[in-house]
Design a protein around this motif. Structure first.
Motif, PDB file in Angstrom:
ATOM      1  N   ASP A  82     -33.057  23.430   9.986  1.00 42.73           N
ATOM      2  CA  ASP A  82     -33.893  24.630   9.885  1.00 42.73           C
ATOM      3  C   ASP A  82     -33.794  25.142   8.455  1.00 42.73           C
ATOM      4  O   ASP A  82     -32.823  25.806   8.093  1.00 42.73           O
ATOM      5  N   LEU A  83     -34.802  24.843   7.646  1.00 42.77           N
ATOM      6  CA  LEU A  83     -34.745  25.130   6.216  1.00 42.77           C
ATOM      7  C   LEU A  83     -34.631  26.625   5.935  1.00 42.77           C
ATOM      8  O   LEU A  83     -33.826  27.058   5.108  1.00 42.77           O
ATOM      9  N   ALA A  84     -35.447  27.441   6.611  1.00 43.27           N
ATOM     10  CA  ALA A  84     -35.426  28.885   6.366  1.00 43.27           C
ATOM     11  C   ALA A  84     -34.080  29.489   6.768  1.00 43.27           C
ATOM     12  O   ALA A  84     -33.484  30.272   6.020  1.00 43.27           O
ATOM     13  N   LYS A  85     -33.587  29.114   7.928  1.00 42.31           N
ATOM     14  CA  LYS A  85     -32.318  29.645   8.425  1.00 42.31           C
ATOM     15  C   LYS A  85     -31.169  29.272   7.510  1.00 42.31           C
ATOM     16  O   LYS A  85     -30.240  30.063   7.300  1.00 42.31           O
ATOM     17  N   LYS A  86     -31.211  28.088   6.949  1.00 43.65           N
ATOM     18  CA  LYS A  86     -30.159  27.617   6.058  1.00 43.65           C
ATOM     19  C   LYS A  86     -29.945  28.574   4.889  1.00 43.65           C
ATOM     20  O   LYS A  86     -28.820  28.777   4.416  1.00 43.65           O
ATOM     21  N   PHE A  87     -31.044  29.192   4.425  1.00 41.99           N
ATOM     22  CA  PHE A  87     -30.955  30.080   3.268  1.00 41.99           C
ATOM     23  C   PHE A  87     -31.149  31.543   3.635  1.00 41.99           C
ATOM     24  O   PHE A  87     -31.528  32.370   2.810  1.00 41.99           O
ATOM     25  N   ARG A 116     -30.412  17.986  -5.208  1.00 44.00           N
ATOM     26  CA  ARG A 116     -30.004  18.114  -3.809  1.00 44.00           C
ATOM     27  C   ARG A 116     -29.621  19.550  -3.465  1.00 44.00           C
ATOM     28  O   ARG A 116     -30.006  20.080  -2.416  1.00 44.00           O
ATOM     29  N   ASP A 117     -28.877  20.193  -4.341  1.00 48.90           N
ATOM     30  CA  ASP A 117     -28.359  21.524  -4.059  1.00 48.90           C
ATOM     31  C   ASP A 117     -29.366  22.639  -4.299  1.00 48.90           C
ATOM     32  O   ASP A 117     -29.240  23.718  -3.720  1.00 48.90           O
ATOM     33  N   ASN A 118     -30.354  22.394  -5.161  1.00 52.91           N
ATOM     34  CA  ASN A 118     -31.250  23.475  -5.568  1.00 52.91           C
ATOM     35  C   ASN A 118     -32.686  23.360  -5.062  1.00 52.91           C
ATOM     36  O   ASN A 118     -33.328  24.392  -4.814  1.00 52.91           O
ATOM     37  N   ILE A 123     -37.714  25.835  -2.798  1.00 51.10           N
ATOM     38  CA  ILE A 123     -38.861  25.768  -1.887  1.00 51.10           C
ATOM     39  C   ILE A 123     -38.934  27.020  -1.019  1.00 51.10           C
ATOM     40  O   ILE A 123     -39.984  27.657  -0.888  1.00 51.10           O
ATOM     41  N   VAL A 124     -37.803  27.395  -0.423  1.00 54.65           N
ATOM     42  CA  VAL A 124     -37.780  28.544   0.482  1.00 54.65           C
ATOM     43  C   VAL A 124     -38.080  29.840  -0.258  1.00 54.65           C
ATOM     44  O   VAL A 124     -38.731  30.744   0.282  1.00 54.65           O
ATOM     45  N   GLU A 125     -37.625  29.946  -1.490  1.00 54.41           N
ATOM     46  CA  GLU A 125     -37.790  31.191  -2.240  1.00 54.41           C
ATOM     47  C   GLU A 125     -39.167  31.331  -2.884  1.00 54.41           C
ATOM     48  O   GLU A 125     -39.489  32.386  -3.436  1.00 54.41           O
ATOM     49  N   ASP A 126     -39.992  30.300  -2.800  1.00 56.62           N
ATOM     50  CA  ASP A 126     -41.351  30.388  -3.347  1.00 56.62           C
ATOM     51  C   ASP A 126     -42.157  31.414  -2.561  1.00 56.62           C
ATOM     52  O   ASP A 126     -42.080  31.480  -1.330  1.00 56.62           O
TER      53      ASP A 126
END
Length: 358
Positions: A82-87, A116-118, A123-126
């Motif tokens: 879950d990409l959004a939840k991860k951040f 890998r780390d960034n 993407i999520v913060e766009d």
């Protein structure tokens, strides 16, 4: 809605470097994206349409990596359910986006680990995430590349480069973004569907792009230095990149491909180029289907794919990530292929080529 069913056995470890949402690292030592969109459902009618619309992927993923014959491990990867939840961003079941990536570094580990780390976070913060994912992903690849250039200005020891291939699954959509020569292959009832193109100097389209930007292709190398024509990093190499447009012959802009998943789509394989040196796309799908039919363990299948590549003589770092879209075993569907008359196997052909090339 995608349900994550990662299969990770307690106590099982991977050789080489790994990085995923649930694991720690282990070490042996453009605004207008270039995009190919495929929507198979657009021509489906009646009961077939209902079946496609009703299909909901059930996500299971696994991964494995190995240093291979190299002195150091420069591959790395990431798996996020879950990409959004991860951040720390809220997401509903309907908007869950799964994210998978393979990064094949060269000249060091710095670029691969930085991306890998960034990249997922960028993407999520766009501001346009998650409504305009194609635009967001393309912009994020470039932004991450620029951020790495600034990081290298402060810490020159990180100077290096990496290819980057990512896959995002949201609802029934699969979006693959590639810059470099890692490859993603979709199994559709046993038929291999390539979801990315290898960005190598031998590619005619890449040759045209490179030469239009002042680069050169000689004996399979970009500017006599790299065997890939797209990558993130490599800011320390003269004549490769420039800040801003047009940006130089070595591009960080990914090519995108999107498909709408249907019940026929079984799994996606994402591998670094070390795997593809000894496997064709169809051969890898055939091998993976056989292994899944034996045990239906996604992580074990990745391990077996890497081990088979080593058995076939692979000498590069090796990384395999697999994402399955069903809980059930692949069917016994027999793939119809064009009849080819030959007396030597694909493995034999590779071995013969290796001998001829010295």
């Amino acid at each position: 809605m995608c349900v994550d069913k990662n299969q990770v056995e307690e106590g099982e470890s991977c050789e080489g470097l790994e990085f995923s949402e649930n694991q720690t690292e282990r070490s042996p030592d453009s605004e207008k994206p270039c995009m190919e969109r495929i929507c198979e459902n657009s021509t489906t009618v009646n009961s077939g349409l209902k079946e496609s619309v009703d299909f909901v992927p059930v996500i299971r993923s696994g991964e494995w990596s190995d240093i291979g014959g190299r002195d150091r491990m420069e591959d790395t990867h990431v798996c996020i359910s879950d990409l959004a939840k991860k951040f720390g961003y809220h997401s509903t079941d309907e908007s869950v986006i799964s994210f998978y990536g393979v990064f094949d570094g060269h000249g060091g580990q710095g670029a691969a680990h930085f991306v890998r780390d960034n990249l997922p976070r960028v993407i999520v913060e766009d501001a346009d995430f998650p409504l305009e994912l194609e635009k967001v992903v393309t912009r994020s690849f470039k932004q991450t590349d620029t951020q790495f250039a600034r990081t290298c200005d402060l810490e020159s020891s990180l100077s290096s480069g990496t290819t980057a291939l990512t896959a995002m699954i949201f609802g029934r959509s699969l979006l693959v973004a590639n810059a470099g020569d890692c490859r993603a292959v979709l199994s559709r009832l046993g038929t291999a569907v390539e979801m990315s193109k290898d960005h190598r100097p031998c590619c005619i389209n890449e040759q045209t792009r490179v030469k239009s930007l002042g680069g050169s292709i000689n004996y399979g190398y970009l500017n006599d230095q790299l065997e890939v024509t797209r990558a993130l990093g490599d800011w320390h190499l003269q004549g490769m990149k420039e800040i801003g447009e047009p940006g130089g012959p070595l591009s960080a802009e990914p090519e995108l491909k999107m498909v709408t998943l249907t019940k026929e789509d079984e799994f996606l394989i994402i591998c670094s180029d070390g795997i593809w040196e000894v496997f064709t796309s169809q051969n890898a799908v055939d091998f993976a289907r056989r292994q899944l039919r034996e045990h239906n363990d996604v992580k074990l299948c990745c391990k077996e794919l890497v081990q088979e590549a080593l058995r076939r003589g692979a000498t590069d770092n090796l990384t395999a990530v697999m994402v399955c879209f069903h809980l059930e075993l692949p069917s016994k569907t027999k793939v119809q292929r064009t009849r080819v008359h030959r007396s030597i196997s694909a493995e034999g052909l590779h071995y013969l080529r290796s001998i001829l090339e010295g």
